[in-house]
Design a protein around this motif. Structure first.
Motif, short mmCIF file in Angstrom:
data_model
loop_
_atom_site.label_atom_id
_atom_site.label_comp_id
_atom_site.label_asym_id
_atom_site.label_seq_id
_atom_site.Cartn_x
_atom_site.Cartn_y
_atom_site.Cartn_z
N THR A 1 54.07 52.89 -7.98
CA THR A 1 53.35 54.01 -7.37
C THR A 1 54.05 55.33 -7.65
N ILE B 1 46.67 52.26 -10.82
CA ILE B 1 47.55 52.94 -9.86
C ILE B 1 47.14 54.39 -9.68
N VAL C 1 45.18 53.75 -6.32
CA VAL C 1 46.26 53.73 -5.33
C VAL C 1 46.68 55.13 -4.93
N ARG D 1 44.43 57.03 -2.42
CA ARG D 1 44.47 56.44 -1.08
C ARG D 1 45.78 56.78 -0.36
N CYS E 1 47.24 48.70 -0.26
CA CYS E 1 46.97 48.63 -1.70
C CYS E 1 47.74 47.48 -2.35
#
Length: 367
Positions: free
Chosen positions: A130, A245, A249, A252, A322
């Protein structure tokens, strides 16, 4: 002719068992006893047999297998049936005995520890991925999906105002009611306002909001990404060169980090209003007195403590949701399992972090 006519004979090289008629399940036990009574080596003559089922074939096959018997006079169909029976002659898996309760408990604890360790390692790896995704977006701003983030703002923040506001309002009433009952024993009901102000602004406002967001948005993140994994949408994104990602991700996580402080402040405000309504009608403390007392007993550091914790909680909730969504494999049942795990995992980590923050702020003097 009888169902089975077994004739025993002597042979210079051993015993001969001649079968005439039908070798079927109806005379299986008698046939087996007669063959077992013969001395080795045994020769089984099937020249005069007119019908044989799988039970009869199994008796002949087992005699050949265990005693090295020789079969003569068998037709092509009978040989084929014996070969088929032999193909299914495989050792059965024996279920081991159940271990004792103590061993079973230790085994379950060991499995839980191993699974927890693997989850932490996987979560740490996902956290690194991330961070790399955030770095790529910062380095190439054109890859930042503004519309996706705004849509998540609506889902995580705006649509959660109603339920979080109602929950916080009722929690404020409960805190005021329970606090006033206990403080009435000492004639100190006025300190109910102290209780409402400090516990709401410093702890419960942010903590209850985090739990609600975990149950509402964290589970949604896991279910959405899990469904995309099952339908192979994420694999399709990788095929066309889009990073899941960065596309799924990062928006979010940004939405959860940004909206958590706002939702926490909203929860604090509604809880204070709920407590104020209760002390106004139950303790007959007017709103102006309530507000003045809150300003006196609630330091600004309590507000900063609550707002500093909020984005960290939001990050953890979105990360866990996630992460669990990306682990979905197989079927739709896995989506439900991973969604439940995401909620439990995020709430657990939020409470652990809240205790860490409590010790930290206490040590730096923000009491």
């Amino acid at each position: 002719m009888a169902d089975l006519d077994g004739q025993e004979g002597e042979d210079p090289n051993g015993s001969v068992y001649r079968v005439a008629g039908a070798l079927t399940i109806t005379r299986a036990a008698t046939t087996q006893r007669e063959i077992d009574a013969l001395p080795d080596p045994v020769t089984i003559d099937l020249s005069d047999i007119n019908r044989m089922d799988t039970v009869g074939a199994w008796i002949i096959y087992r005699t050949v297998r265990d005693r090295g018997a020789k079969v003569i006079g068998a037709s092509r169909d009978e040989v084929s049936l014996l070969e088929q029976v032999g193909e299914f002659d495989k050792p059965a898996r024996v279920t081991p005995e159940e271990p004792g309760s103590a061993i079973r408990v230790l085994k379950e604890i060991g499995e839980w520890v191993a699974e927890t360790g693997a989850t932490l390692v996987g979560l740490l790896g996902f956290f690194g991925a991330t961070l790399i995704g955030f770095a790529n977006v910062i380095r190439r701003p054109k890859r930042f999906r503004v519309n996706a983030v705004i849509q998540r703002f609506d889902v995580v923040g705006v649509r959660a105002l109603g339920i979080i506001g109602l929950m916080s309002f009722l929690i404020g009433i409960v805190i005021a009611q329970q606090g006033s009952v206990q403080l009435a024993q000492f004639g100190a009901q006025i300190y109910t306002i102290n209780l409402i102000g400090r516990i709401t602004v410093r702890e419960l406002g942010t903590l209850m909001t985090a739990i609600m967001v975990a149950g509402r948005s964290g589970s949604a993140f896991a279910a959405q990404l899990g469904t995309m994994k099952i339908t192979e949408e994420i694999d399709a994104m990788r095929t066309i060169g889009v990073s899941p990602i960065e596309a799924l991700v990062v928006p979010r996580i940004i939405s959860a980090v940004v909206m958590m402080p706002l939702l926490s402040f909203w929860a604090m405000l509604m809880a204070l209003i709920g407590g104020g309504v209760f002390v106004w009608f139950s303790l007959e403390i007017p709103p102006i007195t309530y507000i003045q007392r809150l300003q006196e007993v609630t330091p600004i550091t309590d507000l900063w403590v609550g707002l500093i914790k909020a984005p960290v909680f939001g990050f953890i909730i979105a990360l866990a949701g996630c992460f669990q969504g990306m682990l979905v494999e197989g079927n739709s049942e896995e989506v439900g399992t991973r969604t439940t795990t995401a909620v439990v995992q995020s709430i657990f980590m939020v409470i652990v972090l809240d205790s860490v923050f409590a010790v930290f702020f206490s040590n730096i003097g923000w009491i």
